[in-house]
Design a protein around this motif. Structure first.
Motif, PDB file in Angstrom:
ATOM      1  N   THR A  20       0.837  -1.186   0.000  1.00 32.11           N
ATOM      2  CA  THR A  20       0.000   0.000   0.000  1.00 32.11           C
ATOM      3  C   THR A  20       0.872   1.236   0.000  1.00 32.11           C
ATOM      4  OG1 THR A  20      -1.623  -1.220   1.249  1.00 32.11           O
ATOM      5  CG2 THR A  20      -1.849   1.175   1.208  1.00 32.11           C
ATOM      6  N   ALA A  28       2.919   5.745  -5.868  1.00 34.92           N
ATOM      7  CA  ALA A  28       3.283   4.326  -5.934  1.00 34.92           C
ATOM      8  C   ALA A  28       4.168   4.070  -7.138  1.00 34.92           C
ATOM      9  CB  ALA A  28       2.022   3.473  -6.017  1.00 34.92           C
ATOM     10  N   THR A  36      -1.177  -4.206  -8.349  1.00 37.08           N
ATOM     11  CA  THR A  36      -2.512  -3.835  -7.880  1.00 37.08           C
ATOM     12  C   THR A  36      -3.544  -4.032  -8.973  1.00 37.08           C
ATOM     13  OG1 THR A  36      -1.585  -2.241  -6.326  1.00 37.08           O
ATOM     14  CG2 THR A  36      -3.885  -1.954  -6.921  1.00 37.08           C
ATOM     15  N   GLY A 152      -8.837   0.835  -0.574  1.00 42.08           N
ATOM     16  CA  GLY A 152      -7.414   1.169  -0.594  1.00 42.08           C
ATOM     17  C   GLY A 152      -7.118   2.437   0.180  1.00 42.08           C
ATOM     18  N   THR A 156      -4.717   2.652   3.412  1.00 41.20           N
ATOM     19  CA  THR A 156      -3.603   3.594   3.424  1.00 41.20           C
ATOM     20  C   THR A 156      -3.705   4.534   4.619  1.00 41.20           C
ATOM     21  OG1 THR A 156      -3.475   3.527   1.010  1.00 41.20           O
ATOM     22  CG2 THR A 156      -2.408   5.375   2.104  1.00 41.20           C
ATOM     23  N   SER A 235      -5.614  -0.849  -2.951  1.00 43.61           N
ATOM     24  CA  SER A 235      -4.820   0.353  -3.204  1.00 43.61           C
ATOM     25  C   SER A 235      -5.747   1.454  -3.698  1.00 43.61           C
ATOM     26  CB  SER A 235      -3.726   0.073  -4.240  1.00 43.61           C
ATOM     27  OG  SER A 235      -3.068   1.276  -4.613  1.00 43.61           O
TER      28      SER A 235
END
Length: 460
Positions: A20, A28, A36, A152, A156, A235
């Protein structure tokens, strides 16, 4: 829905490869985004293959085609058997030459090209059901992706708050140690403990939201999937290169009707328009006469007036209805069919305008979110991080109050969560754009249909 556990286990097992994204990385990496997308793709394909509504629409489409074939076939002929001229005083078949046993067959024909038009209309309606399958697929992809992105974000946010809790816990222990030797105030220790407790409450609320979102996924993945849901790592970022490629080459005229015409909802109305135009043709065929043919054979057992066996008789008839009074039937039906075409066309134009407005609104929102994210990355997040470090050094050097540390830490946490919220909103906007512009790179095979009873009888 019946979902194979092995496929679900593979889908969830792949989730363990996904890391994550957090603020420390800001965005990312491409490898993480690819993994993902692969995980989400597996879940989407599982949901599409297992969806019973898709199978329902496909089955209804095939049923409509079969109905079209039935409606395009001539009516079965009618057999007519009877006795004519039988004397009631004796009931003898050979007493009167007019007495006969008749056998006839009748066949009715449809007006003009009605049969072919009925099959064409049925195929058009079946095509509309196939388009409804595609609309269902896009709806599943859009909703599942939306829940995935929100899940996601929650995961996070949980990691960010968990990291913040580790820092607050260390600070609490530091203050407690200083309080034990008389270097810190009791209110500082109580304030630190309060901040940790408040953060624990936020973490618990976050977990509850994650459980709720995970349960929502079972709508498309089935209840059995929940056994593997604990391993899922979602994510709030996805690879939208397929959409980005189109946006870079798209026209800036703010008119996207050509692309929107590919949307299943628009194509569904197109199928309805074609079917209603065929209905207009059917209404015109009502002005044609309808014919019927009848042939009859009459067998006689009596003798004629000369004493010889009477000859058998054969008769043939042609029947035809005459549509002379069309004012209140054919004319009205034709006008109604034409109005239906106009109504469907107006519905299409209205929906295109609404969808085009949504696309323009989403593009504006997308641009604004991109600008705000750039501001967070270049200015706000570095500034708040530098401020937290400065306040912590000041507190350690007795030049800042503990409340300043708490305030700076809360500001940093709030900005990190706001950044992730904006990032999630940007991906949600891309998700909605991909749905409107039919830019999902997913393909699924047609569901297998059950063998119809006629085929089952033929196979025996």
């Amino acid at each position: 829905m019946n979902i194979k556990p092995c496929l679900l286990a593979l889908s969830i097992g792949a989730c363990g490869w996904v890391t994550t994204p957090v603020y420390a990385a800001q965005t990312a990496s491409s490898a993480v985004t690819t993994e993902t997308n692969n995980t989400l793709t597996q879940l989407i394909e599982t949901a599409l293959v297992s969806d019973n509504i898709r199978r329902q629409f496909y089955t209804e489409a095939e049923a409509m085609r079969q109905t079209g074939v039935a409606h395009s076939t001539l009516m079965d002929p009618k057999l007519r058997v009877g006795v004519t001229g039988l004397p009631v005083d004796s009931f003898e078949f050979d007493q009167d030459p007019m007495t006969n046993i008749s056998l006839g067959i009748m066949q009715q024909f449809e007006r003009g090209n009605t049969l072919a038009l009925q099959q064409t209309q049925a195929n058009q309606q079946a095509q509309g059901l196939v388009v409804r399958v595609q609309a269902r697929e896009q709806d599943i992809i859009n909703n599942l992706t939306s829940v995935w992105l929100e899940l996601g974000f929650q995961q996070t946010a949980y990691h960010i708050m968990q990291q913040n809790r580790y820092l607050l816990t260390d600070m609490e222990r530091f203050i407690q140690t200083n309080y034990g030797i008389g270097k810190s105030e009791a209110q500082d220790l109580l304030n630190a403990q309060l901040q940790v407790s408040r953060l624990d409450e936020k973490l618990q609320a976050n977990q509850q939201m994650q459980q709720k979102l995970t349960a929502q996924l079972s709508e498309w993945l089935g209840a059995d999937w929940l056994r593997y849901a604990a391993q899922l790592e979602a994510s709030n970022q996805l690879d939208w290169s397929y959409l980005e490629q189109w946006l870079t080459t798209a026209s800036t005229s703010q008119h996207y009707y050509a692309e929107l015409s590919r949307h299943p909802n628009i194509r569904l109305i197109d199928s309805a328009i074609e079917a209603r135009r065929t209905q207009v043709d059917l209404a015109r065929e009502a002005y044609s006469p309808q014919f019927g043919v009848e042939v009859m054979y009459a067998y006689r057992q009596s003798n004629d007036m000369r004493g010889e066996p009477a000859s058998d008789l054969i008769s043939a008839y042609l029947t035809m209805d005459l549509p002379l009074f069309t004012g209140n039937r054919q004319d009205r039906n034709l006008s109604a069919a034409q109005y239906q075409v106009g109504a469907a066309q107006s519905q299409k134009d209205t929906l295109l305008m609404q969808m085009n407005a949504k696309v323009n609104a989403l593009l504006v929102e997308r641009g604004n979110l991109t600008q705000r994210l750039q501001r967070y990355q270049s200015t706000l997040l570095p500034q708040v991080t530098a401020r937290v470090k400065a306040v912590e050094r000041g507190y350690q050097n007795n030049t800042a109050q503990f409340n300043d540390v708490i305030m700076a830490s809360n500001d940093e946490l709030a900005l990190q969560l706001e950044y992730q919220r904006l990032l999630t909103d940007l991906n949600q906007v891309n998700n909605n754009l991909a749905e409107l512009l039919s830019r999902y790179p997913y393909h699924v095979t047609q569901p297998a249909l059950a063998v119809n009873p006629a085929q089952q009888q033929q196979g025996k």
